[in-house]
Motif scaffolding. Structure first.
Motif, PDB file in Angstrom:
ATOM      1  N   LEU A 289       0.629  -1.285  -0.082  1.00  0.00           N
ATOM      2  CA  LEU A 289      -0.024   0.045  -0.086  1.00  0.00           C
ATOM      3  C   LEU A 289       0.975   1.184  -0.193  1.00  0.00           C
ATOM      4  N   GLN A 310      -7.944  -3.180   8.950  1.00  0.00           N
ATOM      5  CA  GLN A 310      -7.554  -3.350   7.480  1.00  0.00           C
ATOM      6  C   GLN A 310      -8.675  -4.250   6.855  1.00  0.00           C
ATOM      7  N   LEU A 314      -9.742  -3.301   3.010  1.00  0.00           N
ATOM      8  CA  LEU A 314      -9.119  -4.076   1.895  1.00  0.00           C
ATOM      9  C   LEU A 314      -9.936  -4.772   1.036  1.00  0.00           C
ATOM     10  N   ILE A 333      -0.857  -8.528   0.802  1.00  0.00           N
ATOM     11  CA  ILE A 333      -0.874  -6.974   0.787  1.00  0.00           C
ATOM     12  C   ILE A 333       0.257  -6.721   1.967  1.00  0.00           C
ATOM     13  N   TYR A 335       1.087  -3.647   4.478  1.00  0.00           N
ATOM     14  CA  TYR A 335       0.479  -2.444   5.018  1.00  0.00           C
ATOM     15  C   TYR A 335       1.008  -2.017   6.179  1.00  0.00           C
TER      16      TYR A 335
END
Length: 477
Positions: A289, A310, A314, A333, A335
């Motif tokens: 991100l 999240q 997300l 992902i 983050y």
């Protein structure tokens, strides 16, 4: 005449001001209080998953004694108590990123402790200290503080100069007294200092000359890091499947020297060995991100937190970013997560049945039961491998107590099985353990035996025994 009257009044005042039974009364009250505390401790209870969840049996064994200490007052009457604790373990299916803790390094044999001359917190009252010192700006600067005060969390365990101490503030003030102030080690010293916890307040601790123990936790430059991480991962995450890929954040450095932090990816092979791999060898696609992504969420800061989760953002973010996703498409992902400081986290999503669903890390709950025994000489709850036994009908049949299926009068010397014994009921239990529980006859194995007892009224009593391998018999503790 006046002098005699004064003597008489003094004697009368002494008689009325002294209660010869006060100490006895206080002792009886304390015993009653201790007994009530003991009676309030259950033989078995459950820590619900809503109250506390553990990620391994080892973590539970390390943590539950503190839970018992905080929730149940132990006393001399608690000596030998067995408590069965049922708790929930969540077995993590994936470890996207593991930040190694002090206990992790200790598992790998990388705990390095030192003891040196210093100062420790004394129990003396402020007014009883022989010397008084107020910390000044130069002292805080020496400790590396920008402002002339400590923080509220400095009272807790923490690291100072590369070593972890049971109290960070104790270690820092010890250093000031020993190095900066060259304080007189023959005298107790009251130290006055400022603390900031939203507002600044002044506190005082009394110190005495002592030795101070600190421990460092990190890998050494000469260590086989892969082997060390294998030891840690296999201990923390024993259920990881072959080809699992995880990141580890770990520290490497010389003892007392500079320590650097590293973040590397590892993969588990079929021999339960974790090997370092490059990021390009990761089987899942990664997306990190960026600030503009957080901006699109409407965030003031570029991170998630406990109040901004999240999982609330997300799935919709991925749906917009990958509008043509196909069934079983997978992505991890990266983050940023803020909790007193910012750390990088990794989460995995898979496109299933028309939506992005989080698939890792996820947990499968399993319920475990453990047993704990209070050992009074250690003044703490300690994990115990004591086996809990409740006598069954077959046990009473062995001792000839099958008619009522309980023991009766027998806590006295007498004859049992043709032998003179010091305690008949103890002899019966030892007979039962020898004949019916022979598989437990191992060196230093402890058992807690609960049996029905009648001496005018019915009750259930418990006794502890240990197997003495030298004598080849069970001995009552």
């Amino acid at each position: 005449m006046k002098k005699s009257l004064i003597y008489i009044l003094a004697i009368v005042a002494g008689l009325y001001s002294c209660d010869p039974y006060k100490d006895l009364n206080d002792s009886v009250k304390q015993d009653l209080s201790d007994q009530r505390d003991d009676e309030s401790i259950p033989d078995a209870f459950e820590i619900s998953s809503e109250d506390m969840v553990f990620f391994s049996v080892k973590e539970a064994q390390d943590s539950i004694p503190n839970y018992l200490k905080e929730n149940y007052t132990a006393s001399k009457f608690t000596d030998g108590r067995i408590v069965e604790v049922t708790y929930t373990v969540e077995m993590k299916n994936m470890t996207p990123k593991s930040f190694f803790t002090d206990s992790d390094y200790a598992i790998a044999g990388n705990e390095f402790c030192k003891e040196e001359a210093g100062w420790s917190i004394d129990t003396l009252k402020f007014e009883d200290a022989e010397v008084e010192i107020t910390l000044e700006s130069a002292d805080y600067t020496y400790l590396g503080f920008r402002f002339p005060n400590f923080s509220d969390d400095d009272y807790d365990e923490g690291a100072y100069l590369g070593y972890t101490y049971s109290s960070r503030i104790e270690a820092m003030i010890s250093d000031v007294l020993e190095t900066q102030r060259s304080a007189d080690r023959t005298k107790s010293t009251a130290v006055i200092f400022d603390v900031y916890d939203g507002d600044t307040f002044t506190d005082t601790l009394v110190f005495k000359a002592d030795t101070l123990k600190g421990c460092a936790y990190h890998f050494l430059p000469s260590d086989d890091v892969e082997a060390k991480i294998t030891t840690i991962f296999n201990s923390k995450y024993p259920d990881q499947a072959k080809d699992s890929q995880s990141a580890a954040v770990y520290k490497v450095g010389d003892i007392g020297g500079e320590v650097m932090e590293y973040s590397e990816f590892f993969q588990k092979d079929e021999t339960s060995v974790w090997k370092k791999i490059a990021e390009e060898d990761l089987t899942q696609e990664y997306y990190t991100l960026a600030k503009e992504d957080y901006d699109s969420f409407g965030f003031k800061y570029p991170n998630f937190s406990s109040s901004v989760k999240q999982e609330n953002y997300l799935p919709r973010f991925l749906a917009g970013k990958f509008p043509y996703a196909q069934e079983n498409d997978n992505i991890r992902i990266k983050y940023d997560y803020y909790s007193g400081g910012t750390t990088e986290q990794i989460v995995e999503y898979t496109f299933m049945e028309g939506a992005w669903k989080q698939v890792a890390p996820y947990a499968e709950e399993s319920t475990n039961m453990d047993k704990f025994k209070y050992k009074h000489d250690e003044a703490s709850w300690a994990h115990s491998q004591t086996v809990v036994i409740e006598l069954k009908d077959a046990d009473y049949e062995l001792t000839g107590d099958d008619k009522y299926k309980n023991f009766g009068w027998g806590d006295e010397p007498g004859e049992y099985n043709g032998k003179e014994v010091d305690n008949i009921n103890d002899a019966k239990i030892i007979h039962i353990l020898t004949e019916n529980y022979s598989d437990l006859a191992k060196p230093d194995q402890e058992v807690s035996v609960s049996y029905k007892f009648y001496n005018g009224s019915h009750s259930v009593q418990t006794r502890l025994f240990i197997y003495d391998a030298t004598l080849e018999t069970w001995v009552r503790i």
